[in-house]
Design a protein around this motif. Structure first.
Motif, PDB file in Angstrom:
ATOM      1  N   PHE A  83       0.827  -1.205   0.000  1.00 41.50           N
ATOM      2  CA  PHE A  83       0.000   0.000   0.000  1.00 41.50           C
ATOM      3  C   PHE A  83       0.865   1.260   0.000  1.00 41.50           C
ATOM      4  O   PHE A  83       0.662   2.153  -0.823  1.00 41.50           O
ATOM      5  N   VAL A  84       1.835   1.353   0.924  1.00 38.30           N
ATOM      6  CA  VAL A  84       2.634   2.580   0.999  1.00 38.30           C
ATOM      7  C   VAL A  84       3.509   2.760  -0.234  1.00 38.30           C
ATOM      8  O   VAL A  84       3.746   3.892  -0.653  1.00 38.30           O
ATOM      9  N   CYS A  85       3.950   1.658  -0.829  1.00 39.51           N
ATOM     10  CA  CYS A  85       4.745   1.779  -2.056  1.00 39.51           C
ATOM     11  C   CYS A  85       3.917   2.376  -3.190  1.00 39.51           C
ATOM     12  O   CYS A  85       4.391   3.248  -3.919  1.00 39.51           O
ATOM     13  N   VAL A  86       2.682   1.942  -3.311  1.00 40.78           N
ATOM     14  CA  VAL A  86       1.816   2.458  -4.365  1.00 40.78           C
ATOM     15  C   VAL A  86       1.336   3.866  -4.036  1.00 40.78           C
ATOM     16  O   VAL A  86       1.417   4.786  -4.860  1.00 40.78           O
ATOM     17  N   ALA A  87       0.852   4.070  -2.828  1.00 38.67           N
ATOM     18  CA  ALA A  87       0.243   5.353  -2.455  1.00 38.67           C
ATOM     19  C   ALA A  87       1.254   6.488  -2.348  1.00 38.67           C
ATOM     20  O   ALA A  87       0.920   7.642  -2.641  1.00 38.67           O
ATOM     21  N   PHE A  88       2.483   6.176  -1.949  1.00 38.94           N
ATOM     22  CA  PHE A  88       3.477   7.229  -1.720  1.00 38.94           C
ATOM     23  C   PHE A  88       4.669   7.142  -2.670  1.00 38.94           C
ATOM     24  O   PHE A  88       5.698   7.770  -2.434  1.00 38.94           O
ATOM     25  N   ASP A  89       4.526   6.356  -3.734  1.00 40.69           N
ATOM     26  CA  ASP A  89       5.549   6.238  -4.772  1.00 40.69           C
ATOM     27  C   ASP A  89       6.921   5.900  -4.176  1.00 40.69           C
ATOM     28  O   ASP A  89       7.907   6.595  -4.397  1.00 40.69           O
ATOM     29  N   LEU A  90       6.947   4.810  -3.414  1.00 38.55           N
ATOM     30  CA  LEU A  90       8.184   4.332  -2.811  1.00 38.55           C
ATOM     31  C   LEU A  90       8.533   2.969  -3.386  1.00 38.55           C
ATOM     32  O   LEU A  90       7.682   2.265  -3.906  1.00 38.55           O
ATOM     33  N   LYS A  91       9.802   2.605  -3.265  1.00 37.08           N
ATOM     34  CA  LYS A  91      10.246   1.268  -3.631  1.00 37.08           C
ATOM     35  C   LYS A  91      10.410   0.473  -2.348  1.00 37.08           C
ATOM     36  O   LYS A  91      10.807   1.012  -1.316  1.00 37.08           O
ATOM     37  N   LYS A  92      10.130  -0.827  -2.407  1.00 37.83           N
ATOM     38  CA  LYS A  92      10.252  -1.656  -1.214  1.00 37.83           C
ATOM     39  C   LYS A  92      11.653  -1.574  -0.622  1.00 37.83           C
ATOM     40  O   LYS A  92      11.819  -1.612   0.599  1.00 37.83           O
ATOM     41  N   GLU A  93      12.653  -1.471  -1.462  1.00 39.84           N
ATOM     42  CA  GLU A  93      14.032  -1.431  -0.995  1.00 39.84           C
ATOM     43  C   GLU A  93      14.329  -0.194  -0.148  1.00 39.84           C
ATOM     44  O   GLU A  93      15.312  -0.170   0.589  1.00 39.84           O
ATOM     45  N   GLU A  94      13.497   0.832  -0.267  1.00 38.28           N
ATOM     46  CA  GLU A  94      13.674   2.047   0.525  1.00 38.28           C
ATOM     47  C   GLU A  94      13.127   1.889   1.952  1.00 38.28           C
ATOM     48  O   GLU A  94      13.428   2.711   2.810  1.00 38.28           O
ATOM     49  N   LEU A  95      12.336   0.861   2.169  1.00 38.19           N
ATOM     50  CA  LEU A  95      11.664   0.687   3.457  1.00 38.19           C
ATOM     51  C   LEU A  95      12.521  -0.133   4.413  1.00 38.19           C
ATOM     52  O   LEU A  95      12.953  -1.235   4.084  1.00 38.19           O
ATOM     53  N   LYS A  96      12.713   0.395   5.598  1.00 37.98           N
ATOM     54  CA  LYS A  96      13.465  -0.320   6.628  1.00 37.98           C
ATOM     55  C   LYS A  96      12.778  -1.638   6.980  1.00 37.98           C
ATOM     56  O   LYS A  96      13.450  -2.647   7.195  1.00 37.98           O
ATOM     57  N   CYS A  97      11.468  -1.650   7.020  1.00 38.34           N
ATOM     58  CA  CYS A  97      10.744  -2.871   7.372  1.00 38.34           C
ATOM     59  C   CYS A  97      10.978  -3.970   6.334  1.00 38.34           C
ATOM     60  O   CYS A  97      11.055  -5.151   6.678  1.00 38.34           O
ATOM     61  N   TYR A  98      11.151  -3.609   5.079  1.00 40.60           N
ATOM     62  CA  TYR A  98      11.400  -4.597   4.027  1.00 40.60           C
ATOM     63  C   TYR A  98      12.816  -5.164   4.148  1.00 40.60           C
ATOM     64  O   TYR A  98      13.021  -6.371   4.069  1.00 40.60           O
ATOM     65  N   THR A  99      13.795  -4.298   4.342  1.00 41.20           N
ATOM     66  CA  THR A  99      15.172  -4.780   4.463  1.00 41.20           C
ATOM     67  C   THR A  99      15.342  -5.625   5.720  1.00 41.20           C
ATOM     68  O   THR A  99      16.067  -6.617   5.697  1.00 41.20           O
ATOM     69  N   ARG A 100      14.657  -5.266   6.797  1.00 40.57           N
ATOM     70  CA  ARG A 100      14.708  -6.084   8.017  1.00 40.57           C
ATOM     71  C   ARG A 100      14.086  -7.455   7.778  1.00 40.57           C
ATOM     72  O   ARG A 100      14.583  -8.462   8.255  1.00 40.57           O
ATOM     73  N   LYS A 101      13.002  -7.487   7.013  1.00 44.01           N
ATOM     74  CA  LYS A 101      12.352  -8.764   6.702  1.00 44.01           C
ATOM     75  C   LYS A 101      13.280  -9.647   5.882  1.00 44.01           C
ATOM     76  O   LYS A 101      13.404 -10.846   6.136  1.00 44.01           O
ATOM     77  N   LEU A 102      13.969  -9.061   4.905  1.00 43.31           N
ATOM     78  CA  LEU A 102      14.910  -9.828   4.091  1.00 43.31           C
ATOM     79  C   LEU A 102      16.039 -10.407   4.944  1.00 43.31           C
ATOM     80  O   LEU A 102      16.411 -11.574   4.792  1.00 43.31           O
ATOM     81  N   LEU A 103      16.586  -9.601   5.832  1.00 41.23           N
ATOM     82  CA  LEU A 103      17.647 -10.079   6.717  1.00 41.23           C
ATOM     83  C   LEU A 103      17.155 -11.197   7.632  1.00 41.23           C
ATOM     84  O   LEU A 103      17.851 -12.193   7.841  1.00 41.23           O
ATOM     85  N   ARG A 104      15.967 -11.033   8.155  1.00 43.49           N
ATOM     86  CA  ARG A 104      15.374 -12.058   9.034  1.00 43.49           C
ATOM     87  C   ARG A 104      15.173 -13.358   8.266  1.00 43.49           C
ATOM     88  O   ARG A 104      15.496 -14.434   8.763  1.00 43.49           O
TER      89      ARG A 104
END
Length: 84
Positions: free
Chosen positions: A57-78
């Motif tokens: 939702f936030v990627c679409v609504a606020f024109d962000l990339k998942k890679e910019e999100l701390k929550c996404y990078t933390r999920k990948l590391l986990r």
């Protein structure tokens, strides 16, 4: 007690809750509180955890990339730690 609540210090959790449970009026209130849409976008990038649905939702609504999100990078590391 909201009169003693530090809105700036707790900005990440406030933005996370607005994304997860907020109504449109809550988004507008957060925009006003945190410096408009740009300020809100910068805080979104620092939110420590969001569900996959909320990340999309936030990627679409606020024109962000998942890679910019701390929550996404933390999920990948986990996920990497769990796979090893």
């Amino acid at each position: 007690d909201l009169s003693r609540f530090d809105w700036w210090k707790s900005r990440k959790i406030v933005v996370q809750r607005v994304i997860e449970r907020g109504w449109v009026k809550d988004f507008y209130a957060a925009f006003n509180l945190y410096g408009g849409i740009e300020g809100f976008r910068e805080i979104i990038k620092e939110v420590p955890s969001l569900s996959a649905r909320d990340m999309n939702f936030v990627c679409v609504a606020f024109d962000l990339k998942k890679e910019e999100l701390k929550c996404y990078t933390r999920k990948l590391l986990r996920d990497q730690l769990l796979d090893s």
